[in-house]
Design a protein around this motif. Sequence first.
Motif, PDB file in Angstrom:
ATOM      1  N   ILE A  74       0.828  -1.201   0.000  1.00 30.86           N
ATOM      2  CA  ILE A  74       0.000   0.000   0.000  1.00 30.86           C
ATOM      3  C   ILE A  74       0.866   1.256   0.000  1.00 30.86           C
ATOM      4  N   ILE A  75       1.948   1.212   0.763  1.00 29.13           N
ATOM      5  CA  ILE A  75       2.868   2.361   0.798  1.00 29.13           C
ATOM      6  C   ILE A  75       3.454   2.606  -0.590  1.00 29.13           C
ATOM      7  N   ASP A  76       3.879   1.543  -1.262  1.00 30.59           N
ATOM      8  CA  ASP A  76       4.446   1.690  -2.616  1.00 30.59           C
ATOM      9  C   ASP A  76       3.394   2.189  -3.606  1.00 30.59           C
ATOM     10  N   LEU A  77       2.155   1.775  -3.433  1.00 24.29           N
ATOM     11  CA  LEU A  77       1.072   2.252  -4.306  1.00 24.29           C
ATOM     12  C   LEU A  77       0.901   3.762  -4.155  1.00 24.29           C
ATOM     13  N   ILE A  78       0.879   4.235  -2.914  1.00 21.68           N
ATOM     14  CA  ILE A  78       0.733   5.669  -2.671  1.00 21.68           C
ATOM     15  C   ILE A  78       1.949   6.426  -3.196  1.00 21.68           C
ATOM     16  N   LYS A  79       3.133   5.891  -2.918  1.00 22.86           N
ATOM     17  CA  LYS A  79       4.383   6.563  -3.300  1.00 22.86           C
ATOM     18  C   LYS A  79       4.485   6.755  -4.805  1.00 22.86           C
ATOM     19  N   GLY A  80       3.946   5.817  -5.577  1.00 24.90           N
ATOM     20  CA  GLY A  80       4.081   5.894  -7.027  1.00 24.90           C
ATOM     21  C   GLY A  80       3.267   6.992  -7.680  1.00 24.90           C
ATOM     22  N   VAL A  81       2.256   7.513  -6.987  1.00 27.52           N
ATOM     23  CA  VAL A  81       1.401   8.559  -7.558  1.00 27.52           C
ATOM     24  C   VAL A  81       2.029   9.923  -7.310  1.00 27.52           C
ATOM     25  N   ASP A  82       2.128  10.731  -8.338  1.00 30.75           N
ATOM     26  CA  ASP A  82       2.715  12.064  -8.187  1.00 30.75           C
ATOM     27  C   ASP A  82       1.979  12.859  -7.111  1.00 30.75           C
ATOM     28  N   SER A  83       2.723  13.660  -6.373  1.00 30.99           N
ATOM     29  CA  SER A  83       2.153  14.423  -5.257  1.00 30.99           C
ATOM     30  C   SER A  83       0.993  15.315  -5.679  1.00 30.99           C
ATOM     31  N   ALA A  84       1.048  15.802  -6.928  1.00 32.83           N
ATOM     32  CA  ALA A  84      -0.032  16.677  -7.410  1.00 32.83           C
ATOM     33  C   ALA A  84      -1.367  15.947  -7.428  1.00 32.83           C
ATOM     34  N   MET A  97      -6.889  -2.926  -6.083  1.00 34.32           N
ATOM     35  CA  MET A  97      -6.927  -1.628  -5.400  1.00 34.32           C
ATOM     36  C   MET A  97      -6.445  -0.532  -6.334  1.00 34.32           C
ATOM     37  N   LEU A  98      -7.125   0.613  -6.297  1.00 38.16           N
ATOM     38  CA  LEU A  98      -6.693   1.807  -7.028  1.00 38.16           C
ATOM     39  C   LEU A  98      -6.378   2.904  -6.033  1.00 38.16           C
ATOM     40  N   PHE A  99      -5.464   3.799  -6.433  1.00 38.10           N
ATOM     41  CA  PHE A  99      -5.211   5.009  -5.650  1.00 38.10           C
ATOM     42  C   PHE A  99      -4.821   6.131  -6.592  1.00 38.10           C
ATOM     43  N   GLY A 100      -5.340   7.318  -6.310  1.00 36.13           N
ATOM     44  CA  GLY A 100      -4.996   8.497  -7.088  1.00 36.13           C
ATOM     45  C   GLY A 100      -6.147   9.480  -7.094  1.00 36.13           C
ATOM     46  N   ASP A 101      -6.064  10.446  -7.978  1.00 34.61           N
ATOM     47  CA  ASP A 101      -7.120  11.444  -8.104  1.00 34.61           C
ATOM     48  C   ASP A 101      -8.210  10.870  -9.006  1.00 34.61           C
ATOM     49  N   LEU A 113      -7.707   5.431   5.229  1.00 32.25           N
ATOM     50  CA  LEU A 113      -6.568   4.530   5.139  1.00 32.25           C
ATOM     51  C   LEU A 113      -5.364   5.407   4.863  1.00 32.25           C
ATOM     52  N   PHE A 114      -4.437   5.487   5.807  1.00 31.30           N
ATOM     53  CA  PHE A 114      -3.307   6.408   5.735  1.00 31.30           C
ATOM     54  C   PHE A 114      -3.787   7.850   5.558  1.00 31.30           C
ATOM     55  N   GLY A 115      -4.886   8.180   6.212  1.00 36.07           N
ATOM     56  CA  GLY A 115      -5.416   9.533   6.146  1.00 36.07           C
ATOM     57  C   GLY A 115      -6.160   9.851   4.864  1.00 36.07           C
ATOM     58  N   LYS A 116      -6.319   8.882   3.976  1.00 38.64           N
ATOM     59  CA  LYS A 116      -7.010   9.088   2.706  1.00 38.64           C
ATOM     60  C   LYS A 116      -8.339   8.340   2.711  1.00 38.64           C
ATOM     61  N   ASN A 117      -9.387   8.998   2.212  1.00 46.30           N
ATOM     62  CA  ASN A 117     -10.690   8.349   2.132  1.00 46.30           C
ATOM     63  C   ASN A 117     -10.683   7.258   1.064  1.00 46.30           C
ATOM     64  N   TYR A 118     -11.635   6.373   1.162  1.00 46.06           N
ATOM     65  CA  TYR A 118     -11.756   5.336   0.150  1.00 46.06           C
ATOM     66  C   TYR A 118     -13.193   5.219  -0.327  1.00 46.06           C
ATOM     67  N   ILE A 119     -13.340   4.668  -1.540  1.00 46.54           N
ATOM     68  CA  ILE A 119     -14.646   4.431  -2.142  1.00 46.54           C
ATOM     69  C   ILE A 119     -14.784   2.939  -2.380  1.00 46.54           C
ATOM     70  N   ALA A 149      -1.749  12.799  -5.620  1.00 46.95           N
ATOM     71  CA  ALA A 149      -1.909  12.150  -4.309  1.00 46.95           C
ATOM     72  C   ALA A 149      -2.531  13.098  -3.290  1.00 46.95           C
ATOM     73  N   ARG A 150      -2.344  14.414  -3.517  1.00 47.25           N
ATOM     74  CA  ARG A 150      -2.913  15.391  -2.578  1.00 47.25           C
ATOM     75  C   ARG A 150      -4.422  15.214  -2.466  1.00 47.25           C
ATOM     76  N   ASN A 151      -5.075  14.945  -3.572  1.00 46.69           N
ATOM     77  CA  ASN A 151      -6.521  14.708  -3.575  1.00 46.69           C
ATOM     78  C   ASN A 151      -6.847  13.228  -3.783  1.00 46.69           C
ATOM     79  N   GLY A 152      -5.875  12.381  -3.478  1.00 45.99           N
ATOM     80  CA  GLY A 152      -6.015  10.967  -3.770  1.00 45.99           C
ATOM     81  C   GLY A 152      -7.017  10.244  -2.882  1.00 45.99           C
ATOM     82  N   ARG A 153      -7.670   9.246  -3.465  1.00 46.27           N
ATOM     83  CA  ARG A 153      -8.548   8.347  -2.728  1.00 46.27           C
ATOM     84  C   ARG A 153      -8.310   6.923  -3.206  1.00 46.27           C
ATOM     85  N   PHE A 154      -8.586   5.978  -2.326  1.00 45.80           N
ATOM     86  CA  PHE A 154      -8.498   4.572  -2.690  1.00 45.80           C
ATOM     87  C   PHE A 154      -9.831   4.109  -3.261  1.00 45.80           C
ATOM     88  N   MET A 155      -9.788   3.028  -4.022  1.00 46.70           N
ATOM     89  CA  MET A 155     -11.004   2.353  -4.463  1.00 46.70           C
ATOM     90  C   MET A 155     -10.759   0.851  -4.410  1.00 46.70           C
TER      91      MET A 155
END
Length: 397
Positions: free
Chosen positions: A266-276, A338-342, A317-323, A278-284
């Motif tokens: 999960i950490i690597d999934l989040i890390k791979g998304v650009d900060s721009a 699992m998906l993560f991003g904007d 999850l890690f401070g990020k909402n999920y759908i 990930a700032r508004n990122g959510r899991f699905m």
Amino acid sequence: MSKLKSLREARASVFTQVDELRTAADGREMTVEEQARWNQLLSDYDKADKAVETEERYLDIERRQTEQRVDQPSPPNTQKQEQEYRSAFCDYLLRGGNGISAESRALFEERAGITGLSAGVIVPTTLADSIEIALKAYGGMFEAGTILSTATGGDLIMPTVNNTTAKAVVVPEYNQSTKSAPSFGSEALKAYTYRTPIVPVSMELLQDSSFDLEALLSSLLADSFGRGVNEDLTVGSGTNKPKGIVNWAIASEAKPAAAAITLDDIIDLIKGVDSAYARNGRFMFNRSTLWSLVKIKDSTGRYIWQEGARDGTPPTLFGKNYILNDDIADVGAGNASMLFGDLSKYKIRMVKNFRVIRLNELLAEYLSIGLFGFARVDGILLDAGTHPVHKLVHKSS
């Protein structure tokens, strides 16, 4: 005590029992009795969570209706006009376009904004609103994506531009500035027609004055429409149908095992998304994956799934909402679980509104009419080159 508060407290109570059982069994396999109770508690929590979601949706609808009434004061005879309009709508369903009175026809055509009731008919505004709400509550893609409404169905061109390599530099006085050409591109949103199955409605049912026609149409038509559209917007191949967000998303560098997800994945999934993004990122992910995440701990022994039932805040999850989207695959070999991003970068195009068509003759021998709904839809993930959404793909074995 408000109903919503009571439901939240009931959900929190179930969560406390889940947490206590999980803590009691920490470090060992659950007994048969504990496993059976665990499964029952998870089922109870799902039911309690669904009840909270339903009440929250109702309160949100009620709030918006109240705001609309405040912003647009209704004349004293609005309720009477609404009743007359509903009566005209039911007359049309019962008797068809040639069987309603001139007064009902005039009222219905004026309200619906159409002329010549000889075939299909646009549903009343109140019904269209209820169908839209049902779609948003179904599946997950209408909640996650950005909905674009268009008046026609021609290709809708969505431009993209990648200028991420350009950056300011120090240029000595009287020297020429550097040049940088942005990379322009585009994606086309089409309009695929989705039709619900035909719903037969008996004349006896329509003639029942206490029957809630809008509730029937919302439940039957919106649910079947939502099932088909949400699945394609999630995992569609893109061949004669929308390309789903899973197939648009870029695979994470993480390679989780075939049957499990770890904290590092999960950490690597989040890390791979650009900060721009990930700032508004959510899991699905789906509900099955959610419960598999419940047992994952961080390096300090804390469970990473932070449930907000105690104070009424959304779970994170890690401070990020999920759908939750049950059309996302389960944890399994070769699956993208699992998906993560904007997720709002996924654009859902709908042509006009969801519509309902009345069929007069198809079921006449059964003393029934047929109703079906349709809408034209497509979806794309706008990606200018820096990949706003990543997916976690499990190893094949």
